[in-house]
Design a protein around this motif. Structure first.
Motif, PDB file in Angstrom:
ATOM      1  N   HIS A  27     -64.918  52.671 -81.924  1.00 16.27           N
ATOM      2  CA  HIS A  27     -64.055  52.117 -82.967  1.00 16.27           C
ATOM      3  C   HIS A  27     -63.484  50.775 -82.541  1.00 16.27           C
ATOM      4  O   HIS A  27     -63.429  49.820 -83.336  1.00 16.27           O
ATOM      5  CB  HIS A  27     -62.930  53.108 -83.259  1.00 16.27           C
ATOM      6  CG  HIS A  27     -61.968  52.651 -84.309  1.00 16.27           C
ATOM      7  ND1 HIS A  27     -60.710  52.174 -83.998  1.00 16.27           N
ATOM      8  CD2 HIS A  27     -62.068  52.574 -85.650  1.00 16.27           C
ATOM      9  CE1 HIS A  27     -60.084  51.831 -85.097  1.00 16.27           C
ATOM     10  NE2 HIS A  27     -60.878  52.058 -86.122  1.00 16.27           N
ATOM     11  N   ALA A  28     -63.050  50.663 -81.282  1.00 15.67           N
ATOM     12  CA  ALA A  28     -62.494  49.392 -80.791  1.00 15.67           C
ATOM     13  C   ALA A  28     -63.543  48.286 -80.802  1.00 15.67           C
ATOM     14  O   ALA A  28     -63.213  47.111 -81.018  1.00 15.67           O
ATOM     15  CB  ALA A  28     -61.944  49.577 -79.376  1.00 15.67           C
ATOM     16  N   ALA A  29     -64.804  48.654 -80.592  1.00 14.64           N
ATOM     17  CA  ALA A  29     -65.882  47.674 -80.590  1.00 14.64           C
ATOM     18  C   ALA A  29     -66.367  47.336 -81.993  1.00 14.64           C
ATOM     19  O   ALA A  29     -67.262  46.496 -82.140  1.00 14.64           O
ATOM     20  CB  ALA A  29     -67.051  48.188 -79.754  1.00 14.64           C
ATOM     21  N   GLY A  30     -65.796  47.970 -83.017  1.00 17.79           N
ATOM     22  CA  GLY A  30     -66.192  47.687 -84.386  1.00 17.79           C
ATOM     23  C   GLY A  30     -67.496  48.336 -84.794  1.00 17.79           C
ATOM     24  O   GLY A  30     -68.117  47.915 -85.782  1.00 17.79           O
ATOM     25  N   LEU A  31     -67.928  49.380 -84.078  1.00 18.91           N
ATOM     26  CA  LEU A  31     -69.190  50.044 -84.406  1.00 18.91           C
ATOM     27  C   LEU A  31     -69.013  51.180 -85.398  1.00 18.91           C
ATOM     28  O   LEU A  31     -69.980  51.589 -86.045  1.00 18.91           O
ATOM     29  CB  LEU A  31     -69.848  50.576 -83.129  1.00 18.91           C
ATOM     30  CG  LEU A  31     -70.090  49.528 -82.029  1.00 18.91           C
ATOM     31  CD1 LEU A  31     -70.774  50.164 -80.834  1.00 18.91           C
ATOM     32  CD2 LEU A  31     -70.916  48.370 -82.561  1.00 18.91           C
ATOM     33  N   ILE A  32     -67.813  51.733 -85.523  1.00 21.15           N
ATOM     34  CA  ILE A  32     -67.507  52.735 -86.532  1.00 21.15           C
ATOM     35  C   ILE A  32     -66.205  52.340 -87.213  1.00 21.15           C
ATOM     36  O   ILE A  32     -65.356  51.671 -86.609  1.00 21.15           O
ATOM     37  CB  ILE A  32     -67.390  54.166 -85.947  1.00 21.15           C
ATOM     38  CG1 ILE A  32     -66.279  54.227 -84.889  1.00 21.15           C
ATOM     39  CG2 ILE A  32     -68.711  54.656 -85.390  1.00 21.15           C
ATOM     40  CD1 ILE A  32     -66.005  55.630 -84.390  1.00 21.15           C
ATOM     41  N   ALA A  33     -66.065  52.735 -88.470  1.00 19.19           N
ATOM     42  CA  ALA A  33     -64.862  52.406 -89.237  1.00 19.19           C
ATOM     43  C   ALA A  33     -64.739  53.409 -90.369  1.00 19.19           C
ATOM     44  O   ALA A  33     -65.675  54.157 -90.677  1.00 19.19           O
ATOM     45  CB  ALA A  33     -64.929  50.976 -89.783  1.00 19.19           C
ATOM     46  N   ALA A  34     -63.559  53.449 -90.975  1.00 19.48           N
ATOM     47  CA  ALA A  34     -63.320  54.333 -92.110  1.00 19.48           C
ATOM     48  C   ALA A  34     -63.839  53.662 -93.369  1.00 19.48           C
ATOM     49  O   ALA A  34     -63.509  52.516 -93.658  1.00 19.48           O
ATOM     50  CB  ALA A  34     -61.831  54.634 -92.245  1.00 19.48           C
ATOM     51  N   GLY A  35     -64.667  54.388 -94.116  1.00 15.33           N
ATOM     52  CA  GLY A  35     -65.193  53.859 -95.371  1.00 15.33           C
ATOM     53  C   GLY A  35     -65.397  54.966 -96.375  1.00 15.33           C
ATOM     54  O   GLY A  35     -66.048  55.974 -96.079  1.00 15.33           O
ATOM     55  N   GLU A  36     -64.806  54.832 -97.552  1.00 13.82           N
ATOM     56  CA  GLU A  36     -64.941  55.813 -98.625  1.00 13.82           C
ATOM     57  C   GLU A  36     -64.513  57.212 -98.185  1.00 13.82           C
ATOM     58  O   GLU A  36     -65.144  58.212 -98.506  1.00 13.82           O
ATOM     59  CB  GLU A  36     -66.382  55.853 -99.130  1.00 13.82           C
ATOM     60  CG  GLU A  36     -66.872  54.517 -99.684  1.00 13.82           C
ATOM     61  CD  GLU A  36     -68.316  54.578-100.126  1.00 13.82           C
ATOM     62  OE1 GLU A  36     -68.941  55.659 -99.999  1.00 13.82           O
ATOM     63  OE2 GLU A  36     -68.828  53.555-100.593  1.00 13.82           O
ATOM     64  N   GLY A  37     -63.447  57.268 -97.385  1.00 11.69           N
ATOM     65  CA  GLY A  37     -62.910  58.557 -96.956  1.00 11.69           C
ATOM     66  C   GLY A  37     -63.676  59.216 -95.836  1.00 11.69           C
ATOM     67  O   GLY A  37     -63.407  60.376 -95.508  1.00 11.69           O
TER      68      GLY A  37
END
Length: 857
Positions: free
Chosen positions: A403-413
Motif C-alpha cells: 500500500h505504501a508503494a502505491g501497488l494496492i489501493a481502495a477502489g469501489e469498496g
C-alpha cells in the motif's frame, strides 16, 4: 516572574536581538538550515526572527533535535543561572563524564556543542568570554537534568500544617530519628550515600546559592525557635543547606535513602495517595513517609510527591548529570560473515518481493472489501495469510508496504491492485525490491500496531487509517543509521541500538522509541535490508542514499536468482520451477496450477480445479497443452494430458445463464441426473424443455453448486456467448500515498536558493525597520505591463542580482497599483519581496502582477 526577572528577561531579549543582527549572512543561513520553521513565513525583520526563535514551541522543537551531550551543556548553562564561561561549564560536565572521558575529550566535545548551540541560536555570546542562554530557555528545558522544582517553589505549595510539622521534625535538637533498628542511632549516612562538601571537586555552584552556603546550619531556626522570618522561609533555608540535608538523610533508614537516591536522579516526581497528610517522624512508617516527614520529599498535589532541587543536588553529590558520554556509544553485538549476511538478506528480499507480487495477483482476482471505518477485516487478513502461506504479522507487513508503494489501493469498496502494479511487476527484481524498501523507509505508517486497540478501545487492523505515526519514518532512518555505523557483519544488540537512539534524541519518549525501534529492526530483516541482524551491503547503500537506489540495486542484483523461462513437468501432475519465473510462465502456472511448496525451487500441482480455472479463463485444451509444452524443459507427461483432456471434455457441456439462471445441455440425460441429485433440492430447478432447466438461484451460485455436484459448467451471457474470466485481474486508479507528516525530530530540507532569498529579505526588511523610514512614493506613469514569461524573467534576474524592480499589481479590489520591490523568492505561485512602497515584506500573487521592469532609482 518578579519585576527584577522581567527586567532581566527584557535586557536578555535586547542583547539576543543585537547578537543575531550582528551575525554574518553565513551564520543566518546556518540558523535557517538548522531551524527552517523560522522562515515559514519569512519574518519582516531580524527582531521578528529573534522573537520567533525564542517562542516556547520553536525552542521545544529545537531542543528535540539535540543529542544528549549538547542538551546537557544547555541544561548546565541554565542551572548555572543562564550565564557562564566555558571553564565554568567544563567543570560540572567533566565531573558528570567521570571515567568515561578525559578532560581534553570533554573540552573538545564542549566546544563542538557550543558551536552547534550558537548555530541554532539557542545560546549567544556575551561580554568577557561568557555565553548566555537564549531568552525563554530556562522555561523550555524545565525540568533541567531531571531535577525537580526549587525548594522555594515546592514549599510554597505545602499546607501550613505540613510546614509546621516538618519544621518541628527537622529543627536542631528535634531528635526526629527513626525507630530503633532503622539506623545506627542517626550517626549519618554511609560515606557513599550522601557525599559531603569534601566530595565535591571545586565546590560546584548550586542554583540559588553557592557551594557550602551557611544558610540553615547550626543555629538555624526550628519550629519553635526564635529565628526571624516566616515558617515557609525558614523551611526553605533549611532545605537549601547541604549540611542539614545530609543530617536529615542520615536519620532515615538505608531503604529510605535508596528511595531518595532513585528519585533524585529522576524522574523527581512519584504518585502517592493522600500525599498531603501531615506526618510526624514518629507516625511515619514507610520509607516515603519518613522522607515526607523530614521535608526531603514534598507533596505538590493530593497524589504527587517531588524531591526539591537543592535536596536532589546534595544527594547527587552536586552533579547535574550521571555517566554523561560526550560521544555516541558504539554498537555492540555478534560478528557475522559479511558475505553470509548479504546472501541471507538477498534471499529475504527476493521472498518479500515475491510475496507482494502474489498478494497483488490474489487481490486482483478476489479482492477483499474495505471496512466502513477503513482498513482490512481480520478474517480477510487471515484468509490472505493462509493463501500466501505466511504468518499474520508478516502478511500485515506485506500488505502495508504494498500500500505504501502505491501497488494496492481502495477502489469501489474493495482493495485492488493499482495500475502502477503492472509497471512495477515488469521491472527487474532488484528494482522492484528497491521500490518496496524505499516505500517502507519513508512511510509514516506503523504495521506493528495492527491488531492493537486505540485510546477509544477500537481495533486497529491492517490498512487502518489510524496506523499513521509522525515519528515512524524518522525512527526507521535512525535505526538504519545506527546499523550503518557498525562495522560490516556486526549485528548490534537491540539494547545497543536503543542506547544509541537515546543518546541521539534524549527528549524523544523512551516507550515509543523502544517500540518503534523494535518494529524497525524486525521489519528490516523481513524486507532483506538486514540479514542475521546485520546490515547488508545493499541495505547500507540504501541507508546512505534513499533517494538514489541505483547503488543498492547494483549490489543486490548479483545475489538474486536469475529468472528462468521454463519449468520441469513431472508425471505426478506437478511442475518444478528451478528458480523465479519470468512473467509469461509465472502467469500460466498461477492460472493452471496451485503452489504446493516454496523454496529454492517452487513446486506447482495440477488438479481438476486448477485446470478448470484455466479453461474458464478462455484457454482451450489444445492451447493449454501447447502453452505448457512451450514453457517446459521436459515433454508434457501423459497423465497431465489426460487430465486436461478429461476436464475439457466435460467443460462447457452444461451451460448456466440468467433467468435468474438457467441450465441447458444437449444431452437430456445429464439434466435428468441433475434433477435427481438430492443436492439440487435447494436450487429450485424447473424444466422448461428436455435440454433446458431454469432456477431462481443467481448464476454464480448455480455454477458453484453444479461444480460441487461433479459437473464442469461454464457461464454464458444472455446472447449465449461463453463468459471468459479476466486473467489479468481487476485494477483501480493509482493514488499517491499521503504525504508523511514531519516528526519535527529532523529539520526539513530547504532549497539553498530559498534560504539565500530569505536572508536577503530579512536584511532588507531589517534595514527598513531600523531606519524607521517611510514608504517611498510610487513612480509616475502607467504601471508596467509585460507578458508573463518576460515578467518572471525580470523577477528571477532581480532575485539573482538583489536589485529592485517596478511592478504593476492588482490589489484585492482589482485596482492597479505601482510597487517598488526587492524580490526575495518565487514559490508556490507567489513572489516574496520587500515592498519599498509599503516599507514591509509582502507576498504577491504572480497572476496579479501585470508586468515588471528594472528600477534603478
Amino acid at each position: 516572574m518578579t519585576g527584577t526577572d522581567t527586567a532581566r528577561h527584557s535586557d536578555g531579549a535586547r542583547e539576543f536581538r543585537e547578537w543575531l543582527r550582528s551575525a554574518s549572512d553565513e551564520r543566518l543561513r546556518e540558523l535557517v538550515t538548522a531551524r527552517p520553521e523560522l522562515i515559514s513565513p519569512v519574518p519582516a525583520h531580524l527582531d521578528a526572527l529573534a522573537d520567533r526563535a525564542c517562542t516556547p514551541s520553536a525552542l521545544a522543537r529545537a531542543l528535540d533535535r539535540l543529542d544528549r551531550f549538547t542538551l546537557a551543556v544547555l541544561e548546565t548553562l541554565v542551572l548555572l543561572g543562564g550565564r557562564a564561561t566555558r571553564d565554568a561549564l567544563l567543570t560540572p560536565l567533566a565531573r558528570a563524564a567521570g571515567g568515561l572521558a578525559g578532560a581534553e575529550t570533554v573540552g573538545a566535545a564542549l566546544d563542538e556543542a557550543l558551536d552547534r548551540l550558537r548555530a541554532r541560536a539557542l545560546l549567544y555570546d556575551g561580554p568577557a568570554g561568557t555565553v548566555l542562554a537564549a531568552p525563554g530557555m530556562a522555561e523550555a528545558v524545565e525540568p533541567p537534568a531531571g531535577l525537580g522544582p526549587p525548594a522555594a517553589e515546592v514549599v510554597r505549595l505545602l499546607h501550613p500544617e505540613q510546614v509546621t510539622a516538618i519544621l518541628r521534625a527537622i529543627g536542631p535538637g528535634a531528635g526526629g530519628g527513626d525507630a530503633p533498628g532503622d539506623t545506627a542511632g542517626g550517626a549519618g549516612p554511609p560515606g557513599d550515600a550522601i557525599p559531603g562538601d569534601a566530595d565535591v571537586p571545586g565546590g560546584a555552584v548550586r542554583p540559588g546559592g553557592t557551594a557550602g552556603s551557611g544558610a540553615g546550619r547550626s543555629g538555624a531556626p526550628g519550629a519553635g525557635g526564635a529565628g526571624p522570618g516566616e515558617p515557609r522561609d525558614r523551611l526553605v533555608a533549611l532545605l537549601t543547606d547541604p549540611a542539614t540535608v545530609r543530617r536529615l538523610a542520615g536519620e532515615v533508614s538505608a531503604q529510605a535513602r535508596a528511595v531518595l537516591a532513585d528519585l533524585a536522579w529522576g524522574p523527581a516526581m512519584r504518585r502517592l495517595p493522600d500525599a498531603r497528610r501531615a506526618l510526624g517522624t514518629a507516625a511515619a512508617r514507610s520509607p516515603v513517609e519518613k522522607l515526607l516527614a523530614r521535608g526531603l520529599l514534598a507533596a505538590v498535589s493530593d497524589d504527587t510527591v517531588v524531591v526539591p532541587r537543592e535536596v536532589a543536588l546534595v544527594v547527587r553529590g552536586d552533579r547535574y548529570h550521571r555517566d554523561l558520554p560526550c560521544r555516541p556509544p558504539e554498537p555492540v553485538g555478534r560478528r557475522r560473515d559479511p558475505a553470509l549476511v548479504d546472501r541471507t538478506a538477498a534471499g529475504q528480499a527476493f521472498a518479500f518481493t515475491r510475496a507482494v507480487e502474489e498478494l497483488c495477483e490474489l487481490w486482483g482476482a478476489d479482492p477483499p472489501r474495505v471496512l466502513r471505518t477503513g482498513g482490512l477485516a481480520v478474517r480477510d487478513l487471515r484468509r490472505t495469510a493462509h493463501l500466501l502461506d505466511l504468518p499474520e504479522r508478516l502478511t500485515t507487513l506485506v500488505v502495508e508496504v504494498a500500500h505504501a508503494a502505491g501497488l494496492i489501493a481502495a477502489g469501489e469498496g474493495e482493495w485492488l491492485p493499482t495500475g502502477s502494479y503492472d509497471g512495477w511487476r515488469a521491472g527487474a527484481a532488484e528494482h522492484r525490491w528497491a521500490v518496496l524498501a524505499t516505500a517502507w523507509l519513508g512511510t509514516d505508517r506503523v504495521p506493528g500496531l495492527a491488531g492493537e486497540r486505540d485510546e477509544r478501545d477500537r481495533a486497529l487492523g491492517a490498512l487502518h487509517p489510524e496506523l499513521r505515526r509522525p515519528a515512524a519514518a524518522w525512527v526507521r532512518e535512525q535505526v538504519l543509521g545506527v546499523l550503518a555505523s557498525a562495522a560490516p557483519g556486526l549485528a548490534p544488540e537491540k539494547q545497543s541500538v536503543l542506547a544509541r537512539l537515546a543518546w541521539e534524541r534524549p527528549r524523544f519518549r523512551p516507550a515509543l522509541r523502544e517500540r518503534y525501534a523494535g518494529f524497525a529492526l524486525w521489519e528490516a530483516e523481513q524486507l532483506g535490508i538486514t540479514g542475521l541482524g546485520a546490515l547488508s551491503a545493499h541495505g547500507r547503500a540504501l541507508a546512505g542514499s534513499p533517494a538514489d537506489t541505483g547503488p543498492a540495486e547494483r549490489l543486490l542484483a548479483p545475489l538474486l536468482p536469475e529468472p528462468v523461462d521454463h519449468v520441469l513437468l513431472q508425471a505426478d501432475l506437478t511442475a518444478v520451477a528451478p528458480g523465479p519465473l519470468t512473467t509469461e510462465p509465472a502467469r500460466l502456472l498461477a492460472l493452471a496450477a496451485d503452489v504446493e511448496s516454496k523454496g529454492g525451487a517452487t513446486v506447482y500441482r495440477f488438479s481438476e480445479k486448477s485446470v478448470l480455472r484455466a479453461l474458464d479463463a478462455g484457454l482451450s485444451a489444445d492451447e493449454l497443452t501447447a502453452a505448457l509444452e512451450r514453457h517446459s524443459a521436459t515433454p508434457v507427461p501423459q497423465p497431465l494430458r489426460y487430465l486436461v483432456a478429461d476436464v475439457a471434455r466435460r467443460h462447457g457441456r452444461v451451460r448456466v445463464g440468467a433467468a435468474a439462471a438457467y441450465i441447458r445441455c444437449d444431452d437430456p440425460a445429464v439434466l435428468d441426473e441433475v434433477l435427481a441429485d438430492k443436492r439440487a433440492e435447494g436450487l429450485r430447478l424447473r424444466r422448461l424443455a428436455p435440454s433446458v432447466l431454469v432456477s431462481a438461484t443467481p448464476r454464480a451460485e448455480l455454477v458453484d453448486a453444479l461444480r460441487a455436484m461433479g459437473c464442469a459448467p461454464v457461464a454464458e451471457s444472455l446472447e449465449g456467448d461463453v463468459l471468459v474470466a479476466r486473467t489479468g485481474g481487476r485494477r483501480t486508479w493509482s493514488r499517491p500515498a499521503p504525504r508523511a507528516a514531519g516528526s519535527g525530530l529532523e529539520p526539513e530540507a530547504v532549497d539553498p536558493g530559498v534560504i539565500d532569498a530569505a536572508v536577503r529579505a530579512l536584511r532588507a526588511g531589517d534595514e527598513a525597520h531600523r531606519a524607521r523610514r517611510t514608504a517611498v512614493a510610487s513612480p509616475d506613469g502607467e504601471p508596467p505591463r509585460s507578458p508573463a514569461g518576460v515578467t518572471l524573467g525580470v523577477l528571477r534576474e532581480a532575485i539573482r542580482r538583489g536589485t529592485r524592480v517596478w511592478i504593476g499589481y492588482l490589489d484585492s479590489q482589482g485596482r492597479l497599483t505601482s510597487r517598488i520591490v526587492v524580490p526575495a523568492r518565487i514559490e508556490g505561485g507567489y513572489l516574496t519581496a520587500y515592498d519599498e512602497t509599503r516599507a514591509a515584506v509582502g507576498r504577491f500573487a504572480l497572476h496579479r502582477i501585470t508586468g515588471a521592469a528594472e528600477h534603478g532609482g
